[in-house]
Design an enzyme around this catalytic site. Structure first.
Site, PDB file in Angstrom:
ATOM      1  CB  CYS A 115      26.328  75.537   1.032  1.00  0.00           C
ATOM      2  SG  CYS A 115      24.870  76.147   1.889  1.00  0.00           S
ATOM      3  CG  HIS A 256      29.245  78.104   2.071  1.00  0.00           C
ATOM      4  ND1 HIS A 256      28.373  78.896   1.365  1.00  0.00           N
ATOM      5  CD2 HIS A 256      28.502  77.469   3.025  1.00  0.00           C
ATOM      6  CE1 HIS A 256      27.155  78.737   1.852  1.00  0.00           C
ATOM      7  NE2 HIS A 256      27.210  77.884   2.853  1.00  0.00           N
ATOM      8  CG  ASN A 286      24.320  79.899   3.940  1.00  0.00           C
ATOM      9  OD1 ASN A 286      24.564  79.971   2.741  1.00  0.00           O
ATOM     10  ND2 ASN A 286      24.349  78.765   4.610  1.00  0.00           N
TER      11      ASN A 286
HETATM   12  N1  ACO Z   1      18.363  82.936  18.713  1.00  0.00           N
HETATM   13  C1  ACO Z   1      18.504  82.565  20.008  1.00  0.00           C
HETATM   14  N2  ACO Z   1      18.719  81.289  20.374  1.00  0.00           N
HETATM   15  C2  ACO Z   1      18.778  80.365  19.397  1.00  0.00           C
HETATM   16  C3  ACO Z   1      18.634  80.693  18.037  1.00  0.00           C
HETATM   17  C4  ACO Z   1      18.402  82.032  17.723  1.00  0.00           C
HETATM   18  N3  ACO Z   1      18.252  82.468  16.458  1.00  0.00           N
HETATM   19  N4  ACO Z   1      18.754  79.575  17.313  1.00  0.00           N
HETATM   20  C5  ACO Z   1      18.992  78.572  18.168  1.00  0.00           C
HETATM   21  N5  ACO Z   1      19.000  79.056  19.439  1.00  0.00           N
HETATM   22  C6  ACO Z   1      19.195  78.327  20.682  1.00  0.00           C
HETATM   23  C7  ACO Z   1      18.863  76.864  20.530  1.00  0.00           C
HETATM   24  O1  ACO Z   1      17.476  76.639  20.690  1.00  0.00           O
HETATM   25  C8  ACO Z   1      19.672  76.256  21.662  1.00  0.00           C
HETATM   26  O2  ACO Z   1      18.972  76.441  22.863  1.00  0.00           O
HETATM   27  P1  ACO Z   1      18.920  75.254  23.952  1.00  0.00           P
HETATM   28  O3  ACO Z   1      20.347  75.054  24.372  1.00  0.00           O
HETATM   29  O4  ACO Z   1      18.041  75.809  25.016  1.00  0.00           O
HETATM   30  O5  ACO Z   1      18.359  74.068  23.222  1.00  0.00           O
HETATM   31  C9  ACO Z   1      20.910  77.167  21.732  1.00  0.00           C
HETATM   32  O6  ACO Z   1      20.565  78.383  21.049  1.00  0.00           O
HETATM   33  C10 ACO Z   1      22.121  76.590  21.051  1.00  0.00           C
HETATM   34  O7  ACO Z   1      21.725  76.074  19.810  1.00  0.00           O
HETATM   35  P2  ACO Z   1      22.741  75.370  18.854  1.00  0.00           P
HETATM   36  O8  ACO Z   1      22.053  74.818  17.652  1.00  0.00           O
HETATM   37  O9  ACO Z   1      23.603  74.447  19.653  1.00  0.00           O
HETATM   38  O10 ACO Z   1      23.627  76.637  18.422  1.00  0.00           O
HETATM   39  P3  ACO Z   1      24.962  76.605  17.649  1.00  0.00           P
HETATM   40  O11 ACO Z   1      25.987  77.292  18.438  1.00  0.00           O
HETATM   41  O12 ACO Z   1      25.281  75.252  17.107  1.00  0.00           O
HETATM   42  O13 ACO Z   1      24.627  77.544  16.407  1.00  0.00           O
HETATM   43  C11 ACO Z   1      24.088  77.317  14.064  1.00  0.00           C
HETATM   44  C12 ACO Z   1      23.581  77.187  15.505  1.00  0.00           C
HETATM   45  C13 ACO Z   1      24.452  78.757  13.829  1.00  0.00           C
HETATM   46  C14 ACO Z   1      22.974  76.898  13.119  1.00  0.00           C
HETATM   47  C15 ACO Z   1      25.323  76.416  13.883  1.00  0.00           C
HETATM   48  O14 ACO Z   1      25.039  75.135  14.369  1.00  0.00           O
HETATM   49  C16 ACO Z   1      25.777  76.289  12.436  1.00  0.00           C
HETATM   50  O15 ACO Z   1      26.305  77.218  11.869  1.00  0.00           O
HETATM   51  N6  ACO Z   1      25.646  75.085  11.856  1.00  0.00           N
HETATM   52  C17 ACO Z   1      26.194  74.781  10.511  1.00  0.00           C
HETATM   53  C18 ACO Z   1      25.504  75.522   9.389  1.00  0.00           C
HETATM   54  C19 ACO Z   1      26.077  75.074   8.063  1.00  0.00           C
HETATM   55  O16 ACO Z   1      27.275  75.122   7.827  1.00  0.00           O
HETATM   56  N7  ACO Z   1      25.227  74.598   7.159  1.00  0.00           N
HETATM   57  C20 ACO Z   1      25.718  74.083   5.894  1.00  0.00           C
HETATM   58  C21 ACO Z   1      25.454  74.993   4.783  1.00  0.00           C
HETATM   59  S1  ACO Z   1      23.731  75.391   4.587  1.00  0.00           S
HETATM   60  C22 ACO Z   1      23.198  74.552   3.128  1.00  0.00           C
HETATM   61  O17 ACO Z   1      23.842  73.697   2.581  1.00  0.00           O
HETATM   62  C23 ACO Z   1      21.800  74.907   2.645  1.00  0.00           C
END
Ligand code: ACO
Length: 335
Positions: A115, A256, A286
């Site tokens: 990214c 980003h 993304n």
């Molecule tokens: N729909 C419903 N529930 C979901 C989904 C979904 N699509 N995805 C995950 N959940 C659930 C999980 O299973 C979890 O359930 P549990 O508590 O029963 O285990 C709950 O939702 C919370 O999951 P988290 O992973 O804690 O959710 P979070 O609020 O952290 O959001 C996300 C997830 C959006 C991926 C976030 O962590 C994020 O944005 N991370 C950073 C992404 C990023 O910046 N990446 C770098 C760039 S990408 C690259 O370089 C290729």
């Protein structure tokens, strides 16, 4: 003594495929809801390229950029493509773009920084201009993330989309305009939090790697979120401090587009008004290396990016890789 040459972005262009994959459609594919996706990420829909590889996104973006500048492909000296979803490991996607657009005088290579790919490639391209070695460098961020996304994994499939966007770098016609400063960082300790486990020389493709879904994106979202919030905010604050800028001095933050909550934390740290942040994550998700140039191109096409404005580009991605670039915008707004 000869004057320092500064690199400037002199044209922008982008391409997004027509097919839209909405949150509602994803609700039918995995256990998710539109409400969860919007509140946790800010994404409402993303684009999907149905035919061809990443070069099919990059080439039309490149041609749009050249058209906006009014030059021929044969005038390009260097093509750099930032991508983590190349058409194939080799030849580079940049070589494929060269052939597709007919840039027969350019030499070409890819940059892999996930990214942060676009900001890393942009800074790389600037070095060729600043050294006086080349005069026209095309920098493209392009990713067909749908090719490495597991559409049975709700943790990742809601996040990513496909797009390509390009900028042209040339020597600036004004020493006060152009790419003014940058800070780039990497930390390989992030290698197991966000990666594609299979397909490379460590785990070459086998029936087993395919059965184990090792060719898709793996992300420990929570861990990445924590470091991304800090990394993007820190580096954005750092570039402002180095250049004696306050939130009032910055016209645009171009973050980003991984998560609206990460963008918001970065904006708050920079003390910026929300109206100064480019956001299109709702439409595209993304798109990895394409997010930042896609914003630049859309905002320029909308007539909102103006010559002389102070623009901070900021990214965080796999590696880990992160960075910020300060640009004093040098193109007149599209009329
Ligand atoms: N729909 C419903 N529930 C979901 C989904 C979904 N699509 N995805 C995950 N959940 C659930 C999980 O299973 C979890 O359930 P549990 O508590 O029963 O285990 C709950 O939702 C919370 O999951 P988290 O992973 O804690 O959710 P979070 O609020 O952290 O959001 C996300 C997830 C959006 C991926 C976030 O962590 C994020 O944005 N991370 C950073 C992404 C990023 O910046 N990446 C770098 C760039 S990408 C690259 O370089 C290729």
């Amino acid at each position: 003594m000869s004057e320092r040459i500064r690199a400037a972005i002199t044209a922008v262009g982008h391409y997004v495929p027509e097919k839209i994959l909405s949150n509602k459609e994803l609700e039918k594919m995995v256990d998710t809801t539109d409400e969860w996706i919007v509140t946790r990420t800010g994404i409402r829909e993303r684009r999907i390229l149905e035919q061809g590889g990443t070069s099919e996104l990059a080439a039309p973006a490149a041609l749009a950029c050249l058209k906006n500048r009014g030059i021929e492909a044969g005038e390009i000296d260097v093509i750099i493509v930032a991508t983590i979803s190349p058409d194939m490991f080799f030849p580079s996607t940049a070589c494929l773009v060269q052939e597709k657009i007919g840039a027969k005088n350019a030499w070409c290579f890819d940059v892999s920084a996930a990214c942060s790919g676009f900001v890393f490639a942009l800074v790389t391209g600037c070095q060729f201009i600043e050294a006086g070695t080349y005069k026209k460098v095309l920098v493209i961020g392009s990713d067909k993330m749908s090719a490495i996304t597991d559409y049975t994994d709700r943790n990742t499939c809601v996040l990513f989309g496909d797009a390509g966007a390009a900028v042209l770098l040339e020597p600036s016609d004004d020493p006060n305009l152009g790419v003014m400063d940058h800070r780039l960082y990497s930390d390989g300790a992030g290698k197991n939090a966000l990666y594609q486990k299979g397909g490379g020389s460590l785990n070459p493709p086998t029936y087993q790697t395919i059965d184990n879904k090792m060719h898709y994106i793996y992300q420990d979202g929570k861990s990445v979120f924590k470091v991304a919030v800090i990394g993007m905010a820190d580096v954005s604050a750092e570039i402002m401090k180095r250049n004696n800028l306050t939130g009032a001095d910055v016209d645009w933050l171009v973050p980003h587009q991984a998560n609206l909550r990460i963008i918001d934390a970065c904006r708050e740290r920079m003390n910026l008004d929300p109206s100064k942040v480019m956001i299109n994550i709702d439409k595209y998700g993304n798109t990895t290396a394409a997010t930042i140039p896609l914003c630049l191109s859309e905002w320029w096409h909308a007539g909102k990016l103006k010559r002389g404005q102070k623009v901070v580009l900021s990214s965080f991605g796999a590696g880990y890789t992160w960075g910020a670039v300060l640009v004093n915008w040098s193109i007149d707004p599209k009329s």
